[in-house]
Design a protein around this motif. Sequence first.
Motif, PDB file in Angstrom:
ATOM      1  N   GLU A 182      -2.830   6.935  23.831  1.00  0.00           N
ATOM      2  CA  GLU A 182      -3.939   6.049  23.451  1.00  0.00           C
ATOM      3  C   GLU A 182      -5.259   6.551  24.015  1.00  0.00           C
ATOM      4  O   GLU A 182      -6.305   6.475  23.360  1.00  0.00           O
ATOM      5  CB  GLU A 182      -3.643   4.620  23.918  1.00  0.00           C
ATOM      6  CG  GLU A 182      -2.622   3.914  23.037  1.00  0.00           C
ATOM      7  CD  GLU A 182      -2.049   2.662  23.684  1.00  0.00           C
ATOM      8  OE1 GLU A 182      -2.484   2.299  24.798  1.00  0.00           O
ATOM      9  OE2 GLU A 182      -1.149   2.060  23.056  1.00  0.00           O
ATOM     10  N   ALA A 183      -5.214   7.089  25.231  1.00  0.00           N
ATOM     11  CA  ALA A 183      -6.436   7.622  25.841  1.00  0.00           C
ATOM     12  C   ALA A 183      -6.942   8.835  25.065  1.00  0.00           C
ATOM     13  O   ALA A 183      -8.154   9.016  24.892  1.00  0.00           O
ATOM     14  CB  ALA A 183      -6.166   7.997  27.300  1.00  0.00           C
TER      15      ALA A 183
ATOM     16  N   ASN B 265       1.704   4.639  39.156  1.00  0.00           N
ATOM     17  CA  ASN B 265       1.749   3.506  38.218  1.00  0.00           C
ATOM     18  C   ASN B 265       1.218   3.914  36.841  1.00  0.00           C
ATOM     19  O   ASN B 265       0.424   3.224  36.210  1.00  0.00           O
ATOM     20  CB  ASN B 265       0.981   2.318  38.783  1.00  0.00           C
ATOM     21  CG  ASN B 265       1.558   1.869  40.115  1.00  0.00           C
ATOM     22  OD1 ASN B 265       2.757   2.027  40.374  1.00  0.00           O
ATOM     23  ND2 ASN B 265       0.722   1.330  40.989  1.00  0.00           N
ATOM     24  N   HIS B 266       1.655   5.105  36.392  1.00  0.00           N
ATOM     25  CA  HIS B 266       1.413   5.621  35.040  1.00  0.00           C
ATOM     26  C   HIS B 266       0.014   6.176  34.809  1.00  0.00           C
ATOM     27  O   HIS B 266      -0.360   6.428  33.662  1.00  0.00           O
ATOM     28  CB  HIS B 266       1.734   4.561  33.971  1.00  0.00           C
ATOM     29  CG  HIS B 266       3.147   4.086  34.028  1.00  0.00           C
ATOM     30  ND1 HIS B 266       3.520   2.778  33.760  1.00  0.00           N
ATOM     31  CD2 HIS B 266       4.283   4.730  34.342  1.00  0.00           C
ATOM     32  CE1 HIS B 266       4.831   2.649  33.905  1.00  0.00           C
ATOM     33  NE2 HIS B 266       5.318   3.817  34.256  1.00  0.00           N
ATOM     34  N   ALA B 267      -0.765   6.386  35.864  1.00  0.00           N
ATOM     35  CA  ALA B 267      -2.087   6.999  35.714  1.00  0.00           C
ATOM     36  C   ALA B 267      -2.168   8.230  36.615  1.00  0.00           C
ATOM     37  O   ALA B 267      -1.765   8.182  37.775  1.00  0.00           O
ATOM     38  CB  ALA B 267      -3.188   6.012  36.073  1.00  0.00           C
TER      39      ALA B 267
ATOM     40  N   GLY C   9       6.258   4.369  29.402  1.00  0.00           N
ATOM     41  CA  GLY C   9       5.271   3.588  30.141  1.00  0.00           C
ATOM     42  C   GLY C   9       3.968   4.347  30.268  1.00  0.00           C
ATOM     43  O   GLY C   9       2.897   3.808  30.031  1.00  0.00           O
ATOM     44  N   MET C  10       4.071   5.621  30.619  1.00  0.00           N
ATOM     45  CA  MET C  10       2.851   6.436  30.716  1.00  0.00           C
ATOM     46  C   MET C  10       2.526   7.116  29.393  1.00  0.00           C
ATOM     47  O   MET C  10       1.349   7.306  29.058  1.00  0.00           O
ATOM     48  CB  MET C  10       3.007   7.502  31.800  1.00  0.00           C
ATOM     49  CG  MET C  10       1.770   8.388  31.925  1.00  0.00           C
ATOM     50  SD  MET C  10       1.837   9.495  33.331  1.00  0.00           S
ATOM     51  CE  MET C  10       0.371  10.490  33.002  1.00  0.00           C
ATOM     52  N   THR C  11       3.546   7.476  28.646  1.00  0.00           N
ATOM     53  CA  THR C  11       3.326   8.271  27.437  1.00  0.00           C
ATOM     54  C   THR C  11       2.381   7.583  26.466  1.00  0.00           C
ATOM     55  O   THR C  11       1.409   8.178  25.990  1.00  0.00           O
ATOM     56  CB  THR C  11       4.673   8.530  26.727  1.00  0.00           C
ATOM     57  OG1 THR C  11       5.648   8.883  27.697  1.00  0.00           O
ATOM     58  CG2 THR C  11       4.520   9.632  25.708  1.00  0.00           C
ATOM     59  N   GLU C  12       2.666   6.323  26.170  1.00  0.00           N
ATOM     60  CA  GLU C  12       1.843   5.605  25.199  1.00  0.00           C
ATOM     61  C   GLU C  12       0.403   5.468  25.702  1.00  0.00           C
ATOM     62  O   GLU C  12      -0.554   5.615  24.929  1.00  0.00           O
ATOM     63  CB  GLU C  12       2.437   4.225  24.923  1.00  0.00           C
ATOM     64  CG  GLU C  12       3.807   4.253  24.222  1.00  0.00           C
ATOM     65  CD  GLU C  12       4.977   4.463  25.179  1.00  0.00           C
ATOM     66  OE1 GLU C  12       4.756   4.724  26.385  1.00  0.00           O
ATOM     67  OE2 GLU C  12       6.131   4.381  24.703  1.00  0.00           O
ATOM     68  N   LYS C  13       0.254   5.210  26.997  1.00  0.00           N
ATOM     69  CA  LYS C  13      -1.096   5.078  27.556  1.00  0.00           C
ATOM     70  C   LYS C  13      -1.855   6.392  27.462  1.00  0.00           C
ATOM     71  O   LYS C  13      -3.050   6.423  27.135  1.00  0.00           O
ATOM     72  CB  LYS C  13      -1.025   4.618  29.017  1.00  0.00           C
ATOM     73  CG  LYS C  13      -0.718   3.142  29.145  1.00  0.00           C
ATOM     74  CD  LYS C  13      -0.246   2.768  30.535  1.00  0.00           C
ATOM     75  CE  LYS C  13      -1.291   2.924  31.609  1.00  0.00           C
ATOM     76  NZ  LYS C  13      -0.802   2.393  32.915  1.00  0.00           N
ATOM     77  N   ALA C  14      -1.172   7.486  27.725  1.00  0.00           N
ATOM     78  CA  ALA C  14      -1.821   8.801  27.643  1.00  0.00           C
ATOM     79  C   ALA C  14      -2.219   9.112  26.201  1.00  0.00           C
ATOM     80  O   ALA C  14      -3.311   9.624  25.944  1.00  0.00           O
ATOM     81  CB  ALA C  14      -0.874   9.879  28.175  1.00  0.00           C
TER      82      ALA C  14
END
Lengths: 94, 155
Positions: B62-63, A69-71, B55-60
């Motif tokens: 931002e982290a 789930n993207h983590a 979906g994951m790229t932006e979160k990564a």
Amino acid sequence: MPDSRSSPDVTVNLVYLARLRDAFGRPGEALTLSGGDTSVAAVLVSLRARGEPFAAELGAGRAIRIAVNHALVDADCVLCDGDEVALLPPVTGG
Amino acid sequence: MTVRVQTADFDAGIEIAALRNGDARVGAVAAFIGTVRDVNDAAHVATLTLEHYPGMTEKAMEAIVAEARARFDILDALVIHRVGTLTPTDQIVLVAVTSGHRGEAFDACRFLMDYLKTRAPFWKKEITPAGARWVDARASDDEAAARWEPPAAAR
């Protein structure tokens, strides 16, 4: 034997990225884990058991990382029904 | 703090002006632009296709920016990463950082690039005369990122 009522099947949605998508010839697929072990490691064991190209691409020494789930997670992460489980080759952006 | 994934090109001048945004505390702006080379591993590169994991790229990203903010005394940061098919000389990535002083701006900019190269889910595929090939990760990129370990809290 695990009691099937206490260890129901778990179906996850696999996502194959970049070279893995090319190697496996598909962008992803649903995979059902049964028998009680619903960890990320169980997913990898199940895929490697298919033989090539899965065994080689996911074999020891391949620095594949897993995101649920993207983590990013470790191999002992326990999966739930409907989880999105992505297999990521080493990244090469920038 | 802004991160963007886009197919379109970017204008670093406009982006940096927006990042500074008339903030008089800013005494330093450091920026890095990565571009497409025409040769990689001794092969001519005709085009480069960048793929990511939506979906994951932006979160990564931002982290990574949040980590930079925790480690360095910076005022703001911007990361733009392009995806899609690019050709030699095209811009790929922009990292820009504002700070009161140059040292923190330089360090944060380099940190952001080193972590982007090793922690953000982007992949490059090259089209060369010998065919298409996925670019292999470089050990030197891992070494560059490892120079920033351990995290600030443990130093």
